[in-house]
Enzyme design. Structure first.
Site, PDB file in Angstrom:
ATOM      1  N   ASP A 141       0.810  -1.214   0.000  1.00 15.71           N
ATOM      2  CA  ASP A 141       0.000   0.000   0.000  1.00 15.71           C
ATOM      3  C   ASP A 141       0.847   1.269   0.000  1.00 15.71           C
ATOM      4  OD1 ASP A 141      -2.839   1.277   0.732  1.00 15.71           O
ATOM      5  OD2 ASP A 141      -1.298   2.196   1.989  1.00 15.71           O
ATOM      6  N   ALA A 169      -4.593   2.500  -0.940  1.00 16.33           N
ATOM      7  CA  ALA A 169      -4.288   1.821  -2.203  1.00 16.33           C
ATOM      8  C   ALA A 169      -4.877   0.415  -2.210  1.00 16.33           C
ATOM      9  CB  ALA A 169      -2.779   1.769  -2.427  1.00 16.33           C
ATOM     10  N   ASP A 170      -4.706  -0.307  -1.120  1.00 19.10           N
ATOM     11  CA  ASP A 170      -5.301  -1.637  -1.002  1.00 19.10           C
ATOM     12  C   ASP A 170      -6.813  -1.571  -1.133  1.00 19.10           C
ATOM     13  OD1 ASP A 170      -3.031  -3.238  -0.636  1.00 19.10           O
ATOM     14  OD2 ASP A 170      -2.971  -2.853   1.507  1.00 19.10           O
ATOM     15  N   LEU A 171      -7.421  -0.666  -0.383  1.00 23.36           N
ATOM     16  CA  LEU A 171      -8.874  -0.590  -0.356  1.00 23.36           C
ATOM     17  C   LEU A 171      -9.444  -0.207  -1.712  1.00 23.36           C
ATOM     18  CD1 LEU A 171      -9.347   1.185   3.096  1.00 23.36           C
ATOM     19  CD2 LEU A 171      -9.566  -1.249   2.584  1.00 23.36           C
ATOM     20  N   GLY A 174      -9.165  -3.003  -4.240  1.00 23.26           N
ATOM     21  CA  GLY A 174     -10.190  -4.005  -3.979  1.00 23.26           C
ATOM     22  C   GLY A 174     -11.566  -3.572  -4.443  1.00 23.26           C
TER      23      GLY A 174
END
Length: 396
Positions: A141, A169-171, A174
């Site tokens: 992230d 960034a991860d969220l 996803g």
């Protein structure tokens, strides 16, 4: 217990979740929360790596993996891969976030699987993309936050780059993956065919830079840090009242006039320094200092009431505890109650989108690793003697 859909909206779809850590599990949680039968595939306990969020009993894991079922499969064994392919044959969607080369080595890439399952929707999430000079790099992230330019526009000027306080960034990767899956499922209704879709932490963050990217691409302006103040709309930002900080957003000339009147400074409307957007930008330091001086005469509650009554956007700056004490948050019902058979009562944040006819809820707490292995394998038609043998061989 068989599939227990959290909503009727996606209850007809089955999703095989081959992901770990956060971006992929977030994509699958989105689908699970809207009713999809999400089957989380993990390595058996004796083979597991550090693939969980703070441990399976932690609050992070409980939040991310609700509404899913869990099966363990040893994908290093040919029989484990064979069982996985049987499971995929019953599914609509596969989601994976292996390093780009791993799925090909295991023989579970889209091209291979789609030969026997042409309607399969296959989603891949990576750090930097499936191809290109950085495709094989490990992606996390904060690396994506930095490379996307996000950290260069976050924080106070002169304090150096600053990460955002959530794994954005991860969220976002996803959530964009989940959106792509839904688009592909809609397209499949017309064509009858699945497809491979892929996104990455880096792509998601560049997209999320939004107007900051167009400032460069169209205006040739390199955005910089603006701290708690909006970079182009002044005055908008964090201001200090008598008892603490608050946010105020003043957009447009009419709102600026109302703001000045409420603050007891109608002369600012005609002041050459402040009367237009360009002037307020040049003199942002002086106008912000003047605003803070006037706000300091009253407490936040006074100003929040006054500004909002006058049509000027304004709000408190809450800590996380304060968020859930907000009457509006309580009214919106964002916190959902669920009872975990392992941990007892839990309170978790639900989906931020309300569908009136097919709402999302939390129907099932996060499962333990492999909690539903035998249940799911029996759904595939495997008999007791086969299950006993596979268990003894460490296949699940």
């Amino acid at each position: 217990m068989p599939h227990l859909p959290a909503s009727a909206a996606l209850s007809r779809f089955r999703v095989i979740d081959l992901t770990q850590v956060r971006a992929g599990p977030t994509a699958c949680r989105q689908l699970a929360d809207w009713g999809a039968d999400v089957i989380q595939v993990q390595m058996p306990e004796h083979m597991r790596g550090d693939d969980t969020l703070g441990g399976q009993d932690g609050s992070d894991y409980q939040y991310t993996h609700r509404n899913k079922r869990s099966i363990t499969l040893n994908l290093k064994e040919p029989e484990g891969i064979a069982v996985l392919k049987q499971l995929i044959a019953t599914a609509d969607v596969v989601v994976e976030n292996f390093r780009p080369d791993v799925k090909f080595r295991l023989g579970i890439d889209y091209e291979t699987l789609s030969k026997d399952h042409p309607s399969l929707v296959y989603a891949s999430i990576s750090g930097f993309g499936q191809t290109g000079p950085l495709a094989q790099r490990p992606g996390f992230d904060q690396i994506a936050q930095g490379m996307s330019g996000l950290m260069s526009v976050t924080g106070k000027p002169g304090d150096g780059p600053m990460r955002v306080g959530i794994p954005i960034a991860d969220l976002c990767a996803g959530i964009f993956a989940a959106q792509g899956i839904l688009v592909a499922l809609l397209e499949r209704e017309a064509s009858g065919r699945g497809q491979w879709l892929h996104t990455s932490l880096l792509e998601s963050m560049v997209y999320m830079m939004d107007f900051q990217t167009s400032r460069w691409l169209i205006d040739s302006d390199v955005p910089t840090q603006a701290g708690n103040y909006h970079p182009t709309s002044i005055p908008t930002g964090v201001y200090k009242a008598k008892d603490g900080y608050m946010n105020i957003a003043v957009f447009g000339s009419k709102i600026w006039e109302r703001f000045c009147d409420i603050l007891g400074a109608p002369e600012w409307v005609t002041d050459e320094r402040y009367k237009d957007k360009q002037g307020r930008s040049i003199h942002r330091d002086s106008i912000n200092a003047e605003i803070n001086r006037r706000l300091a005469t009253q407490e936040r509650a006074y100003w929040v009431e006054k500004f909002n009554a006058g049509g000027v956007a304004c709000g408190l700056i809450n800590d996380v505890k304060g968020v859930f004490e907000e009457p509006q948050i309580q009214h919106l019902g964002m916190v959902k109650d669920i009872v975990s058979i392992h941990q007892g009562p839990q309170r978790l944040v639900g989906q931020p989108v309300q569908l009136e006819r097919t709402p999302s809820t939390i129907a099932r707490a996060a499962p333990k690793r492999g909690e539903h292995s035998e249940e799911i394998l029996r759904e595939l038609g495997l008999e007791t003697d086969t299950l006993t043998r596979l268990k003894a061989q460490g296949v699940y």
